[in-house]
Design a protein around this motif. Structure first.
Motif, PDB file in Angstrom:
ATOM      1  N   ILE A 220       0.839  -1.203   0.000  1.00  0.00           N
ATOM      2  CA  ILE A 220       0.000   0.000   0.000  1.00  0.00           C
ATOM      3  C   ILE A 220       0.870   1.246   0.000  1.00  0.00           C
ATOM      4  N   GLY A 221       1.942   1.208   0.856  1.00  0.00           N
ATOM      5  CA  GLY A 221       2.858   2.349   0.888  1.00  0.00           C
ATOM      6  C   GLY A 221       3.513   2.592  -0.463  1.00  0.00           C
ATOM      7  N   VAL A 222       3.935   1.490  -1.109  1.00  0.00           N
ATOM      8  CA  VAL A 222       4.550   1.635  -2.431  1.00  0.00           C
ATOM      9  C   VAL A 222       3.537   2.189  -3.432  1.00  0.00           C
ATOM     10  N   ALA A 223       2.290   1.653  -3.361  1.00  0.00           N
ATOM     11  CA  ALA A 223       1.257   2.140  -4.284  1.00  0.00           C
ATOM     12  C   ALA A 223       0.982   3.622  -4.065  1.00  0.00           C
ATOM     13  N   ILE A 224       0.859   4.017  -2.773  1.00  0.00           N
ATOM     14  CA  ILE A 224       0.628   5.427  -2.467  1.00  0.00           C
ATOM     15  C   ILE A 224       1.809   6.270  -2.933  1.00  0.00           C
ATOM     16  N   ASN A 225       3.027   5.715  -2.716  1.00  0.00           N
ATOM     17  CA  ASN A 225       4.232   6.439  -3.125  1.00  0.00           C
ATOM     18  C   ASN A 225       4.249   6.633  -4.642  1.00  0.00           C
ATOM     19  N   VAL A 226       3.929   5.551  -5.354  1.00  0.00           N
ATOM     20  CA  VAL A 226       3.904   5.645  -6.822  1.00  0.00           C
ATOM     21  C   VAL A 226       2.842   6.634  -7.269  1.00  0.00           C
ATOM     22  N   HIS A 227       1.656   6.536  -6.630  1.00  0.00           N
ATOM     23  CA  HIS A 227       0.570   7.455  -6.997  1.00  0.00           C
ATOM     24  C   HIS A 227       0.948   8.900  -6.687  1.00  0.00           C
ATOM     25  N   THR A 229       3.959  10.078  -6.442  1.00  0.00           N
ATOM     26  CA  THR A 229       5.013  10.474  -7.375  1.00  0.00           C
ATOM     27  C   THR A 229       4.427  10.849  -8.724  1.00  0.00           C
ATOM     28  N   GLN A 230       3.456  10.049  -9.172  1.00  0.00           N
ATOM     29  CA  GLN A 230       2.813  10.364 -10.449  1.00  0.00           C
ATOM     30  C   GLN A 230       2.087  11.701 -10.385  1.00  0.00           C
ATOM     31  N   LEU A 231       1.363  11.936  -9.258  1.00  0.00           N
ATOM     32  CA  LEU A 231       0.674  13.215  -9.107  1.00  0.00           C
ATOM     33  C   LEU A 231       1.668  14.369  -9.056  1.00  0.00           C
ATOM     34  N   ALA A 232       2.800  14.129  -8.311  1.00  0.00           N
ATOM     35  CA  ALA A 232       3.808  15.183  -8.222  1.00  0.00           C
ATOM     36  C   ALA A 232       4.429  15.465  -9.589  1.00  0.00           C
TER      37      ALA A 232
END
Length: 451
Positions: A220-227, A229-232
């Protein structure tokens, strides 16, 4: 270690510690509870064995009761008959009855006939207990149980044995029987092994659940991080795109001003100078008029250059600082428009970073330009203050205001320029306005700590 890794570790560490603590406490409690239940189970088995022994002894006493009832002291035939009956009473592989006289001489022992007639009063088991003495004492007390080690017929080894003994009336013999309790120990060991295995399986199950939970949290942390990062990245691309557009617009405006203003003026000066040259050659008296007009046009070009330079970077901002530049700009604004100014500036003693100074200046400049063009106001309030490592600028007028839901107003080039300037520095930009209630523009920037 990155901040995101620290946050992930901060989320996992309490979970792991709490789970470990709960697991250890649960295991300890489960172990204690299982030991308590095992002791209860063992006591229940022993109680069942005791009841069983009492029943066996009662049956044996019933078998010889008719002989004992008619027994007279010294009646050898009756004694022999009682011995014969007790000798024949056996049950299972290891169940038998024994009898001793009050001196410790064995009278009946069907499993070990070699003991018959032997005085065993001083016989001790491997724990040092005087077995026959203790059995005789229990019988004299009216009957009782005694636990000792004795050879088990089916195995030939010494095993733990529980016996129940009573006294045969009139004969004063001690008679009893016993049950080997090694099967109880075996059952208890089997249950203890099963309980230990269950506790161990529970522990591994908890570990698997904890591991699965940790993996899920990490995913979940990786998914949130990826999401994130994509938003950023998307946000960064949008900001870069806006910044490029902003630069293009600035350059377009600058090019237009050069072309429409200075370029036209310089062309006019060129024509005036050429005309004055021609007049000097043909009619010197008219040349002065053309040179004077050329001078006026050249002065206009100089003013245009100064204005463009001021728009690009106000010299007053570099020379005297933000406060003086803002006060000068607001004084010119009041003189030009007749709108009253209410200025409250609380700036830090040290100079602000160049990018923040010019951004504050441009936001105020764009805001008062909008007030002049659209607000129809008679008062303008400018406030700048610092606090909590932040600097805030607030520009408010009492003009006509507008509806924030109107696309035409919200997407105006002036408001968009102010918002983009603020966001390029990581600041927050906010607009509040209602029809007939005026407009408020506010921007907030974070200041780096001063060492």
């Amino acid at each position: 270690m990155s901040l995101k890794s620290k946050i992930l570790l901060l989320a996992l560490l309490p979970l792991i510690l709490m789970t470990a603590a709960i697991t250890l406490i649960s295991q300890r409690q489960a172990h204690d509870l299982s030991e308590q239940e095992i002791r209860i189970f063992e006591e229940n088995l022993l109680e069942a064995k005791r009841n069983e022994l009492q029943n066996y002894v009662s049956l044996a006493m019933t078998s010889i009761a008719h002989i004992v009832a008619t027994y007279e002291p010294g009646d050898k035939d009756a004694e022999a008959e009682i011995k014969r009956i007790l000798h024949g009473l056996t049950y299972g592989d290891d169940g038998y009855f024994f009898a001793y006289d009050r001196g410790g001489v064995n009278l009946v022992h069907p499993i070990q006939p070699e003991l018959v007639g032997e005085n065993l009063i001083d016989l001790q088991d491997k724990r040092g207990q005087f077995v026959i003495r203790e059995l005789l004492q229990k019988a004299r007390e009216g009957g009782g149980y005694f636990r000792y080690h004795w050879r088990k017929p089916s195995k030939g080894d010494l095993e733990d044995k529980l016996s129940y003994v009573v006294t045969i009336p009139k004969l004063n013999w001690m008679m009893g029987t016993g049950i080997y309790v090694d099967d109880i120990a075996s059952e208890v060991a089997k249950i203890r092994s099963q309980v230990t295995r269950n506790i161990r399986n529970t522990f591994f199950t908890v570990l698997m659940i904890l591991g699965g939970t940790a993996v899920i949290i990490i995913l979940i942390g990786v998914a949130i991080n990826v999401h994130a990062t994509q938003l950023a990245d998307k946000r960064l691309r949008a900001i870069v795109h806006k910044y490029v557009q902003f630069q293009v617009n600035q350059r377009r405006n600058f090019a237009r001003e050069l072309h429409d203003g200075i370029n036209q003026l310089m062309v006019s000066v060129k024509f005036r100078v050429e005309l004055a040259r021609d007049r000097l050659l043909s009619n010197p008296n008219n040349a002065a008029e053309n040179l004077e007009k050329a001078e006026n046009v050249l002065n206009q070009a100089i003013q245009e250059v100064r204005q463009i330079s001021h728009d690009l970077r106000p010299s007053l901002l570099d020379d005297l600082g933000l406060k003086a530049a803002l006060v000068s700009m607001l004084d010119d604004f009041a003189e030009r428009t007749g709108i009253r100014n209410n200025i409250r500036l609380q700036l830090p003693e040290h100079r602000l970073p160049d990018d923040i100074e010019i951004t504050l200046y441009r936001i105020v400049q764009e805001a008062i330009t909008n007030v002049e063009r659209h607000a129809d106001a008679n008062e303008l309030v400018l406030r700048i203050w610092t606090g909590d490592d932040q600097i805030r600028v607030d520009v408010k007028d009492n003009g006509r205001g507008f509806n924030l839901n109107s696309d035409d107003q919200c997407e105006g080039i002036g408001l968009m320029n102010m918002r983009e300037r603020a966001e390029l520095l990581g600041g927050n930009f906010e607009i509040r306005s209602r029809p007939t209630m005026g407009t408020r523009v506010r921007a907030t920037f974070t200041l780096e700590p001063v060492n």
